[in-house]
Design a protein around this motif. Structure first.
Motif: not given
Length: 480
Positions: A113-118
């Motif tokens: 989720s973090f990398h997708r959001l970033a």
């Protein structure tokens, strides 16, 4: 990543303020919290659940909330168990011991989720949970340093001077961290200072000297913080306003208590939270029974406090009663939860103020909901997060309409009402109409008031934190 020396040091608020400040500087910003524990949830446009604090932070960043902003959400149902929400969807209920022993796939989900959001923004502001100083929780941690190491992000450590001992909070945290975790921290900040800031210059410099970390700000108390949703039910406080009094029993597993915020902001309304051990006030005009993460458990808790007697006496005196979600279910004649989908299996007699019955069965309903009032056609924007279906004679007097579906129930005299719709009081026209029926004048624009407060918070942080240095210490994703 903003981590705190303990719970409730103001991390959520500071992330929201930083989000608004950096957006105003022209950056695309997103909030993120790998793991949250809260029964104050928000519904995303995609029909998932995240912590209410991340929804506020998304509002501050002027973007729509998304389940990637809070991939792991724990919603306590008992003292030792919680519902586990992963990327917005219910995965089941886990005992605390089981959860601590096995977090399979959770860090991977958080990182995904973090990398997708970033990949969609210029800056991600990450909020920790609790404290990295809880060394007994370091193994398997995904909320603080465990995530910071896995994602390779710099950390700012924040202490709360209002609690006292802030020098020991920050210096002591450094003392118990292992060297690799210490190296992740690039600065510290001190929150909730009251008085002359210069009086803490020596304390600030002592922390810097002892830790080797630079100060990124000493932040004075932000007096409009009460206008934002509380993340923990223990933080929900009474708000004195006008003569019209709303009494709210503080249930043990109270959920989605942001329903109260628009009422508390009304100048002509006093919201009184009633803690356990105290009777509901006899001079209340409206008793509001809030949502609950464990309806049967909280119904038993309500009776243990004697609040059922107070509610029935209030009703006999001609008072009004409103139940929201779990509170709505409690107002009926029976609640039946044969499979324990909302906590412990069982069946219990309700308060009997509405001629309806609830069966806890079927899929969990999680959705944003647009409704209108029956007859008056006042618009209502809200959301639903609930298990169970409620039916009966009084549901035929539903007072809300959702695309032709009747929603809620009302007694024959109209003094007792219930609905599954959360967030309805944030709709200005509806809130004004509801209060007008009870003889109260409303002229508040709630959403505008919250947005104005977010701008004021951003101004506050621009003055008292080194935002240029915060940007300087931020780095590209996975930079080594």
């Amino acid at each position: 990543m903003l981590q705190g020396t303990g719970s409730n040091v103001g991390k959520s608020l500071i992330v929201a303020g930083l989000a608004r400040a950096f957006v105003r500087r022209g950056l695309r910003v997103a909030p993120f919290k790998p793991q949250n524990m809260s029964n104050n949830a928000a519904v995303t446009p995609g029909g998932g659940e995240i912590g209410r604090a991340q929804a506020l932070q998304a509002l501050a960043a002027r973007i729509a909330p998304h389940t990637d902003m809070n991939p792991i959400l724990l919603k306590p149902e008992t003292d030792t168990g919680a519902q586990v929400i992963v990327q917005g969807k219910r995965r089941g209920t886990r005992a605390a011991g089981s959860f601590m022993r096995d977090k399979s796939g959770l860090l991977e989900a958080a990182l995904e989720s973090f990398h997708r959001l970033a990949s969609t923004v210029d800056l991600v502001l990450i909020e920790g949970a609790g404290s990295p100083a809880e060394t007994n929780l370091r193994k398997g941690d995904i909320a603080n340093m465990g995530f910071a190491q896995a994602a390779n992000v710099p950390v700012i450590l924040m202490g709360d001077i209002h609690r006292g001992g802030v020098i020991a909070q920050i210096v002591g945290t450094q003392a118990v961290l292992d060297p690799a975790d210490q190296d992740k921290i690039v600065g510290f900040a001190v929150n909730r200072f009251r008085g002359d800031l210069s009086l803490f210059d020596a304390g600030r410099d002592d922390i810097a000297a002892r830790t080797g970390w630079p100060s990124l700000g000493v932040i004075p108390w932000f007096w409009d913080a009460w206008k934002f949703p509380a993340e923990d039910s223990m933080d929900v406080t009474s708000r004195r306003g006008g003569a019209f009094k709303v009494a709210v029993p503080q249930l043990e597993r109270m959920a989605n208590f942001d329903d109260l915020d628009p009422l508390a902001a009304e100048p002509n309304v006093t919201v009184e939270m009633v803690p356990p051990g105290r009777a509901l006030p006899g001079d209340a005009d409206l008793i509001l029974i809030p949502g609950s993460k464990s309806t049967l458990g909280d119904l038993a808790y309500l009776r243990a406090q004697g609040w059922d007697i107070d509610i029935l006496a209030h009703h006999r005196r001609g008072g009004h009663v409103l139940g929201l979600c779990g509170g709505y279910q409690m107002l009926g004649r029976w609640i039946d939860d044969p499979d324990g989908v909302d906590g412990t299996p069982g069946r219990a007699e309700g308060l009997g103020l509405l001629d309806v019955e609830t069966v806890m069965a079927g899929d969990k309903r999680v959705t944003l909901t647009q409704a209108t009032t029956q007859g008056g056609n006042l618009p209502v924007d809200g959301y639903e997060i609930h298990m169970g279906r409620t039916t009966g004679v009084d549901s035929e007097r539903a007072w809300l309409d959702v695309d032709g579906r009747a929603e809620g129930a009302a007694s024959a005299n109209g003094r007792v009402r219930g609905t599954y719709l959360h967030g309805l009081f944030a709709s200005d026209a509806f809130r004004a109409g509801f209060l007008s029926e009870l003889g109260v004048d409303s002229q508040l624009s709630y959403d505008r008031d919250v947005d104005t407060a977010l701008d004021a918070l951003a101004d506050h942080l621009e003055r008292h934190m080194d935002l240029d240095q915060i940007l300087a210490v931020s780095g590209p994703i996975n930079a080594k």
